[in-house]
Design an enzyme around this catalytic site. Sequence first.
Site, PDB file in Angstrom:
ATOM      1  N   ALA A 177       0.822  -1.187   0.104  1.00  0.00           N
ATOM      2  CA  ALA A 177      -0.036  -0.092  -0.045  1.00  0.00           C
ATOM      3  C   ALA A 177       0.955   1.287  -0.009  1.00  0.00           C
ATOM      4  O   ALA A 177       1.932   1.094   0.403  1.00  0.00           O
ATOM      5  CB  ALA A 177      -0.801  -0.172   1.222  1.00  0.00           C
TER       6      ALA A 177
ATOM      7  N   GLY B 130       0.660  -5.010   1.141  1.00  0.00           N
ATOM      8  CA  GLY B 130      -0.637  -5.023   0.517  1.00  0.00           C
ATOM      9  C   GLY B 130      -0.186  -5.937  -1.106  1.00  0.00           C
ATOM     10  O   GLY B 130      -1.288  -6.202  -1.398  1.00  0.00           O
TER      11      GLY B 130
ATOM     12  N   GLU C 131      -0.441  -9.224  -0.383  1.00  0.00           N
ATOM     13  CA  GLU C 131      -1.945  -9.791  -0.077  1.00  0.00           C
ATOM     14  C   GLU C 131      -2.662  -9.774  -1.260  1.00  0.00           C
ATOM     15  O   GLU C 131      -3.557 -10.582  -1.431  1.00  0.00           O
ATOM     16  CB  GLU C 131      -2.332  -8.674   0.998  1.00  0.00           C
ATOM     17  CG  GLU C 131      -1.718  -8.719   2.238  1.00  0.00           C
ATOM     18  CD  GLU C 131      -1.742  -7.945   3.332  1.00  0.00           C
ATOM     19  OE1 GLU C 131      -1.547  -6.810   2.935  1.00  0.00           O
ATOM     20  OE2 GLU C 131      -2.071  -8.097   4.489  1.00  0.00           O
TER      21      GLU C 131
ATOM     22  N   GLU D  68       5.293  -5.159   6.838  1.00  0.00           N
ATOM     23  CA  GLU D  68       4.483  -4.087   7.833  1.00  0.00           C
ATOM     24  C   GLU D  68       5.259  -4.120   9.176  1.00  0.00           C
ATOM     25  O   GLU D  68       5.218  -2.622   9.736  1.00  0.00           O
ATOM     26  CB  GLU D  68       3.110  -4.483   8.047  1.00  0.00           C
ATOM     27  CG  GLU D  68       2.169  -4.144   6.595  1.00  0.00           C
ATOM     28  CD  GLU D  68       2.325  -5.482   5.503  1.00  0.00           C
ATOM     29  OE1 GLU D  68       3.021  -6.469   5.756  1.00  0.00           O
ATOM     30  OE2 GLU D  68       1.364  -5.613   4.953  1.00  0.00           O
TER      31      GLU D  68
HETATM   32  N1  DAK Z   1       4.611   3.415  -0.741  1.00  0.00           N
HETATM   33  C1  DAK Z   1       4.923   4.346  -1.538  1.00  0.00           C
HETATM   34  N2  DAK Z   1       6.331   4.409  -2.208  1.00  0.00           N
HETATM   35  C2  DAK Z   1       7.024   3.424  -2.425  1.00  0.00           C
HETATM   36  C3  DAK Z   1       6.468   2.229  -1.704  1.00  0.00           C
HETATM   37  C4  DAK Z   1       5.230   2.043  -0.922  1.00  0.00           C
HETATM   38  N3  DAK Z   1       4.675   0.927  -0.520  1.00  0.00           N
HETATM   39  N4  DAK Z   1       7.575   1.177  -2.119  1.00  0.00           N
HETATM   40  C5  DAK Z   1       8.356   1.945  -3.106  1.00  0.00           C
HETATM   41  N5  DAK Z   1       8.124   3.012  -2.890  1.00  0.00           N
HETATM   42  C6  DAK Z   1       8.810   4.214  -3.697  1.00  0.00           C
HETATM   43  C7  DAK Z   1       9.929   4.655  -2.761  1.00  0.00           C
HETATM   44  O1  DAK Z   1       9.582   5.476  -2.162  1.00  0.00           O
HETATM   45  C8  DAK Z   1      10.887   5.338  -4.149  1.00  0.00           C
HETATM   46  O2  DAK Z   1      10.131   6.373  -4.380  1.00  0.00           O
HETATM   47  P1  DAK Z   1      11.319   7.872  -4.540  1.00  0.00           P
HETATM   48  O3  DAK Z   1      12.532   7.627  -3.610  1.00  0.00           O
HETATM   49  O4  DAK Z   1      12.143   7.279  -6.160  1.00  0.00           O
HETATM   50  O5  DAK Z   1      10.426   8.859  -4.914  1.00  0.00           O
HETATM   51  C9  DAK Z   1      10.434   4.539  -5.341  1.00  0.00           C
HETATM   52  O6  DAK Z   1       9.231   3.810  -4.860  1.00  0.00           O
HETATM   53  C10 DAK Z   1      11.439   3.267  -5.653  1.00  0.00           C
HETATM   54  O7  DAK Z   1      11.727   2.439  -4.369  1.00  0.00           O
HETATM   55  P2  DAK Z   1      13.238   2.687  -3.699  1.00  0.00           P
HETATM   56  O8  DAK Z   1      14.122   3.376  -4.277  1.00  0.00           O
HETATM   57  O9  DAK Z   1      13.207   1.869  -2.295  1.00  0.00           O
HETATM   58  O10 DAK Z   1      13.600   0.902  -4.601  1.00  0.00           O
HETATM   59  P3  DAK Z   1      14.607  -0.252  -4.127  1.00  0.00           P
HETATM   60  O11 DAK Z   1      14.805  -1.209  -5.244  1.00  0.00           O
HETATM   61  O12 DAK Z   1      15.706   0.298  -3.332  1.00  0.00           O
HETATM   62  O13 DAK Z   1      13.679  -0.788  -2.873  1.00  0.00           O
HETATM   63  C11 DAK Z   1      11.703  -1.867  -2.094  1.00  0.00           C
HETATM   64  C12 DAK Z   1      12.684  -1.562  -3.213  1.00  0.00           C
HETATM   65  C13 DAK Z   1      10.446  -2.570  -2.429  1.00  0.00           C
HETATM   66  C14 DAK Z   1      12.749  -3.056  -1.130  1.00  0.00           C
HETATM   67  C15 DAK Z   1      11.668  -0.759  -1.164  1.00  0.00           C
HETATM   68  O14 DAK Z   1      11.006   0.346  -1.912  1.00  0.00           O
HETATM   69  C16 DAK Z   1      10.592  -0.967   0.069  1.00  0.00           C
HETATM   70  O15 DAK Z   1      10.964  -1.454   1.145  1.00  0.00           O
HETATM   71  N6  DAK Z   1       9.137  -0.660  -0.153  1.00  0.00           N
HETATM   72  C17 DAK Z   1       8.109  -0.604   0.987  1.00  0.00           C
HETATM   73  C18 DAK Z   1       7.954  -1.941   1.213  1.00  0.00           C
HETATM   74  C19 DAK Z   1       6.631  -1.882   2.262  1.00  0.00           C
HETATM   75  O16 DAK Z   1       6.949  -1.690   3.413  1.00  0.00           O
HETATM   76  N7  DAK Z   1       5.524  -2.495   1.946  1.00  0.00           N
HETATM   77  C20 DAK Z   1       4.307  -2.423   2.731  1.00  0.00           C
HETATM   78  C21 DAK Z   1       3.580  -1.178   3.041  1.00  0.00           C
HETATM   79  S1  DAK Z   1       2.425  -1.324   4.062  1.00  0.00           S
HETATM   80  C22 DAK Z   1      -5.216  -2.804   3.834  1.00  0.00           C
HETATM   81  C23 DAK Z   1      -4.896  -2.991   2.675  1.00  0.00           C
HETATM   82  C24 DAK Z   1      -3.574  -3.138   2.516  1.00  0.00           C
HETATM   83  C25 DAK Z   1      -2.524  -2.662   3.424  1.00  0.00           C
HETATM   84  C26 DAK Z   1      -3.211  -2.377   4.642  1.00  0.00           C
HETATM   85  C27 DAK Z   1      -4.406  -2.371   4.646  1.00  0.00           C
HETATM   86  N8  DAK Z   1      -6.772  -2.667   4.166  1.00  0.00           N
HETATM   87  C28 DAK Z   1      -7.777  -3.138   3.150  1.00  0.00           C
HETATM   88  C29 DAK Z   1      -7.477  -2.304   5.408  1.00  0.00           C
HETATM   89  C30 DAK Z   1      -1.255  -2.830   3.003  1.00  0.00           C
HETATM   90  C31 DAK Z   1      -0.184  -2.088   3.956  1.00  0.00           C
HETATM   91  C32 DAK Z   1       1.146  -2.181   3.262  1.00  0.00           C
HETATM   92  O17 DAK Z   1       1.373  -2.676   2.162  1.00  0.00           O
END
Ligand code: DAK
Length: 258
Positions: free
Chosen positions: A65, A109, A112, A132
């Site tokens: 997300a 997400g 998921e 998360e």
């Molecule tokens: N959100 C926003 N931006 C994101 C992102 C995310 N989840 N993942 C990556 N980006 C953005 C980065 O900020 C970066 O943007 P700039 O800096 O270029 O502006 C760009 O994408 C490229 O990412 P990286 O520079 O970080 O790329 P790397 O190859 O170095 O790393 C990575 C890739 C996937 C390992 C890293 O980006 C990362 O760790 N991303 C976050 C992963 C994460 O924590 N995902 C979980 C998010 S929480 C619900 C439904 C869904 C959810 C909850 C409730 N309901 C129905 C109630 C879900 C929650 C989640 O998913």
Amino acid sequence: MTYTTLLTEEQGAVGLIRLNRPAVLNALNDTLMDELGHALTAFEQQAEIRVIVLTGSDKAFAAGADIAAMRDLSFMQAYQTDFITRNWETLKRIRKPVLAAVAGFALGGGCELAMMCDVIYAADNAKFGQPEVKLGVLPGAGGTQRLPRAVGKAKAMDLCFTGRMLTAQEAEQAGLVARLFPAAELLPETLKIAQQMAAYPLQTLMMIKESIQRAYELPLQEGLLYERRLFQACFATHDQKEGMSAFLEKRPAQFKHE
Ligand code: DAK
């Protein structure tokens, strides 16, 4: 319909949906989930489409997300607006088979979303995870429920407690992924599988989906009874007569999806 976060196309009886927010690795925001719901519903309603494929880019299926869109939410905003629940539920209501073709990151997400699909096919560079915990939240779209059902409690706890990523090979061994392909072959191979499925009777595919879904919800005896009733219902279809006649007459079946 033109979407801002998706690309869609039709290939015969297969509807293809690509998540398309490359700048943020297909992070899932409200617009994307609204558009995804719309695209899925459109293919569901289109009689010529019998199987749907959902994919991302070579680098990411979806990295979760959109964290930027979530960070400043208050509890009351999240609760009162039923934060992103409404547009995540559409996928659950789709009755046609939905295949996920996952390359690169499928995190949070994104993982998921892939698990909400009926089958996951993955590229050898795919990485699955529920990171998360690193953000101070727990999986919120089914990760704590679908992941243990797919890979067992030990791996699910390990993944959710540590936020580590599962490699494609590990994901296949654990049963999360049905088949693995070299990255360049993922989409063509998934589309080939989708075309193969789409040649079978649509109503039979839908019954298989309904019945397997109930394996997760019902006690065994009830699930077996549900399966039996659907099996018996097949004898009311043209395609059962055609499929069995074609076998006995040693010729290809001509299914009419009725
Ligand atoms: N959100 C926003 N931006 C994101 C992102 C995310 N989840 N993942 C990556 N980006 C953005 C980065 O900020 C970066 O943007 P700039 O800096 O270029 O502006 C760009 O994408 C490229 O990412 P990286 O520079 O970080 O790329 P790397 O190859 O170095 O790393 C990575 C890739 C996937 C390992 C890293 O980006 C990362 O760790 N991303 C976050 C992963 C994460 O924590 N995902 C979980 C998010 S929480 C619900 C439904 C869904 C959810 C909850 C409730 N309901 C129905 C109630 C879900 C929650 C989640 O998913």
